[in-house]
Design a protein around this motif. Structure first.
Motif, PDB file in Angstrom:
ATOM      1  N   ARG A  33       0.927  -1.225   0.278  1.00 22.58           N
ATOM      2  CA  ARG A  33       0.114   0.065   0.131  1.00 22.58           C
ATOM      3  C   ARG A  33       0.906   1.018   0.128  1.00 22.58           C
ATOM      4  NH1 ARG A  33      -4.200  -1.910  -2.145  1.00 22.58           N
ATOM      5  NH2 ARG A  33      -5.646  -2.832  -0.507  1.00 22.58           N
ATOM      6  N   LEU A  34       1.721   1.207   0.723  1.00 17.10           N
ATOM      7  CA  LEU A  34       2.624   2.487   0.755  1.00 17.10           C
ATOM      8  C   LEU A  34       3.448   2.459  -0.403  1.00 17.10           C
ATOM      9  CD1 LEU A  34       4.160   2.007   4.395  1.00 17.10           C
ATOM     10  CD2 LEU A  34       2.600   3.617   3.607  1.00 17.10           C
ATOM     11  N   ASN A  35       3.896   1.646  -1.208  1.00 14.62           N
ATOM     12  CA  ASN A  35       4.404   1.702  -2.610  1.00 14.62           C
ATOM     13  C   ASN A  35       3.619   2.215  -3.529  1.00 14.62           C
ATOM     14  OD1 ASN A  35       7.074   1.132  -1.936  1.00 14.62           O
ATOM     15  ND2 ASN A  35       6.487  -1.325  -1.830  1.00 14.62           N
ATOM     16  N   GLN A  36       2.061   1.718  -3.466  1.00 19.31           N
ATOM     17  CA  GLN A  36       1.237   2.230  -4.354  1.00 19.31           C
ATOM     18  C   GLN A  36       0.808   3.625  -4.128  1.00 19.31           C
ATOM     19  OE1 GLN A  36      -2.199  -0.289  -3.504  1.00 19.31           O
ATOM     20  NE2 GLN A  36      -1.790  -1.569  -5.233  1.00 19.31           N
ATOM     21  N   LEU A  37       0.885   4.071  -2.791  1.00 21.64           N
ATOM     22  CA  LEU A  37       0.680   5.565  -2.610  1.00 21.64           C
ATOM     23  C   LEU A  37       2.001   6.420  -3.043  1.00 21.64           C
ATOM     24  CD1 LEU A  37      -0.680   5.493   1.097  1.00 21.64           C
ATOM     25  CD2 LEU A  37      -2.036   6.309  -0.928  1.00 21.64           C
ATOM     26  N   HIS A  38       2.981   6.108  -3.090  1.00 21.45           N
ATOM     27  CA  HIS A  38       4.270   6.671  -3.296  1.00 21.45           C
ATOM     28  C   HIS A  38       4.240   6.676  -4.731  1.00 21.45           C
ATOM     29  CE1 HIS A  38       8.019   8.555  -2.770  1.00 21.45           C
ATOM     30  NE2 HIS A  38       8.694   7.660  -3.469  1.00 21.45           N
ATOM     31  N   ALA A  39       3.844   5.740  -5.523  1.00 24.28           N
ATOM     32  CA  ALA A  39       4.024   5.710  -7.016  1.00 24.28           C
ATOM     33  C   ALA A  39       2.882   6.567  -7.610  1.00 24.28           C
ATOM     34  CB  ALA A  39       3.891   4.348  -7.509  1.00 24.28           C
ATOM     35  N   ALA A  40       1.602   6.915  -7.038  1.00 23.96           N
ATOM     36  CA  ALA A  40       0.616   7.663  -7.646  1.00 23.96           C
ATOM     37  C   ALA A  40       0.977   9.126  -7.779  1.00 23.96           C
ATOM     38  CB  ALA A  40      -0.670   7.384  -6.615  1.00 23.96           C
ATOM     39  N   THR A  41       0.277   9.373  -8.716  1.00 24.86           N
ATOM     40  CA  THR A  41       0.641  10.954  -9.300  1.00 24.86           C
ATOM     41  C   THR A  41      -0.467  11.607  -8.802  1.00 24.86           C
ATOM     42  OG1 THR A  41      -0.387  10.264 -11.554  1.00 24.86           O
ATOM     43  CG2 THR A  41       2.197  10.121 -11.407  1.00 24.86           C
ATOM     44  N   GLU A  42      -1.616  11.158  -8.643  1.00 30.19           N
ATOM     45  CA  GLU A  42      -2.877  12.080  -8.106  1.00 30.19           C
ATOM     46  C   GLU A  42      -3.669  10.853  -7.244  1.00 30.19           C
ATOM     47  OE1 GLU A  42      -5.632  12.093 -11.938  1.00 30.19           O
ATOM     48  OE2 GLU A  42      -4.044  13.211 -11.717  1.00 30.19           O
ATOM     49  N   LEU A  43      -4.329  11.628  -6.357  1.00 33.90           N
ATOM     50  CA  LEU A  43      -5.329  10.716  -5.506  1.00 33.90           C
ATOM     51  C   LEU A  43      -6.244   9.940  -6.322  1.00 33.90           C
ATOM     52  CD1 LEU A  43      -6.059   9.994  -2.682  1.00 33.90           C
ATOM     53  CD2 LEU A  43      -7.546  12.342  -2.445  1.00 33.90           C
ATOM     54  N   ARG A  44      -6.917  10.482  -7.445  1.00 35.19           N
ATOM     55  CA  ARG A  44      -7.852   9.831  -8.184  1.00 35.19           C
ATOM     56  C   ARG A  44      -7.250   8.444  -8.618  1.00 35.19           C
ATOM     57  NH1 ARG A  44     -10.916  13.380 -12.419  1.00 35.19           N
ATOM     58  NH2 ARG A  44      -9.465  14.474 -11.325  1.00 35.19           N
ATOM     59  N   ALA A  45      -5.907   8.391  -9.174  1.00 30.90           N
ATOM     60  CA  ALA A  45      -5.293   7.258  -9.403  1.00 30.90           C
ATOM     61  C   ALA A  45      -5.486   6.052  -8.414  1.00 30.90           C
ATOM     62  CB  ALA A  45      -4.058   7.415  -9.959  1.00 30.90           C
ATOM     63  N   MET A  46      -5.188   6.622  -6.952  1.00 31.23           N
ATOM     64  CA  MET A  46      -5.241   5.691  -5.917  1.00 31.23           C
ATOM     65  C   MET A  46      -6.721   5.174  -5.817  1.00 31.23           C
ATOM     66  SD  MET A  46      -2.316   5.024  -4.717  1.00 31.23           S
ATOM     67  CE  MET A  46      -3.027   3.943  -3.564  1.00 31.23           C
ATOM     68  N   ILE A  47      -7.545   5.941  -6.024  1.00 28.61           N
ATOM     69  CA  ILE A  47      -9.104   5.638  -5.650  1.00 28.61           C
ATOM     70  C   ILE A  47      -9.565   4.528  -6.928  1.00 28.61           C
ATOM     71  CG2 ILE A  47     -11.423   6.238  -5.554  1.00 28.61           C
ATOM     72  CD1 ILE A  47     -10.374   8.780  -4.192  1.00 28.61           C
ATOM     73  N   GLU A  48      -8.823   4.947  -7.962  1.00 26.08           N
ATOM     74  CA  GLU A  48      -9.399   3.850  -9.309  1.00 26.08           C
ATOM     75  C   GLU A  48      -8.892   2.644  -9.267  1.00 26.08           C
ATOM     76  OE1 GLU A  48      -8.661   6.505 -12.520  1.00 26.08           O
ATOM     77  OE2 GLU A  48     -10.215   7.570 -12.445  1.00 26.08           O
ATOM     78  N   SER A  49      -7.703   2.582  -8.481  1.00 29.53           N
ATOM     79  CA  SER A  49      -7.030   1.273  -8.671  1.00 29.53           C
ATOM     80  C   SER A  49      -7.600   0.393  -7.583  1.00 29.53           C
ATOM     81  CB  SER A  49      -5.542   1.338  -8.178  1.00 29.53           C
ATOM     82  OG  SER A  49      -5.447   2.012  -7.036  1.00 29.53           O
ATOM     83  N   GLY A  50      -8.656   0.931  -6.709  1.00 30.58           N
ATOM     84  CA  GLY A  50      -9.289   0.091  -5.756  1.00 30.58           C
ATOM     85  C   GLY A  50      -8.850   0.431  -4.324  1.00 30.58           C
ATOM     86  N   VAL A  51      -7.942   1.302  -4.143  1.00 29.50           N
ATOM     87  CA  VAL A  51      -7.856   1.532  -2.539  1.00 29.50           C
ATOM     88  C   VAL A  51      -8.718   2.364  -2.238  1.00 29.50           C
ATOM     89  CG1 VAL A  51      -6.112   2.701  -1.056  1.00 29.50           C
ATOM     90  CG2 VAL A  51      -5.259   1.520  -2.921  1.00 29.50           C
ATOM     91  N   ARG A  52      -9.459   2.022  -0.828  1.00 29.41           N
ATOM     92  CA  ARG A  52     -10.487   2.861  -0.196  1.00 29.41           C
ATOM     93  C   ARG A  52     -10.031   3.900   0.119  1.00 29.41           C
ATOM     94  NH1 ARG A  52     -12.631  -1.775   3.686  1.00 29.41           N
ATOM     95  NH2 ARG A  52     -12.489   0.030   4.974  1.00 29.41           N
ATOM     96  N   ALA A  53     -10.826   4.763  -0.012  1.00 30.42           N
ATOM     97  CA  ALA A  53     -10.383   6.362   0.204  1.00 30.42           C
ATOM     98  C   ALA A  53     -10.444   6.488   1.819  1.00 30.42           C
ATOM     99  CB  ALA A  53     -11.578   7.423  -0.259  1.00 30.42           C
ATOM    100  N   ASP A  54     -11.047   5.794   2.867  1.00 27.84           N
ATOM    101  CA  ASP A  54     -10.746   5.983   4.184  1.00 27.84           C
ATOM    102  C   ASP A  54      -9.621   5.601   4.678  1.00 27.84           C
ATOM    103  OD1 ASP A  54     -11.684   3.243   3.578  1.00 27.84           O
ATOM    104  OD2 ASP A  54     -12.354   3.144   5.446  1.00 27.84           O
TER     105      ASP A  54
END
Length: 56
Positions: A33-54
């Motif tokens: 999860r930390l690596n996914q967050l670090h690699a994301a360029t914008e918050l929307r990319a994280m939400i679209e990849s399935g990471v729950r916003a909470d």
């Protein structure tokens, strides 16, 4: 994308990959999860990849 950490233990885990305080059964997933967050360029990319916003 990670700019700062609210928790020093989490920051140390992100930097070193080791932690004495975090439960061993979550370390692999936490690292992922930390690596996914670090690699994301914008918050929307994280939400679209399935990471729950909470979790963000």
């Amino acid at each position: 994308m990670i700019q700062t950490f609210a928790n020093t233990e989490t920051e140390g885990f992100f930097v070193t990959g080791k932690s004495r305080r975090l439960p061993s059964e979550i370390l692999k997933r936490a690292a992922m999860r930390l690596n996914q967050l670090h690699a994301a360029t914008e918050l929307r990319a994280m939400i679209e990849s399935g990471v729950r916003a909470d979790y963000i």
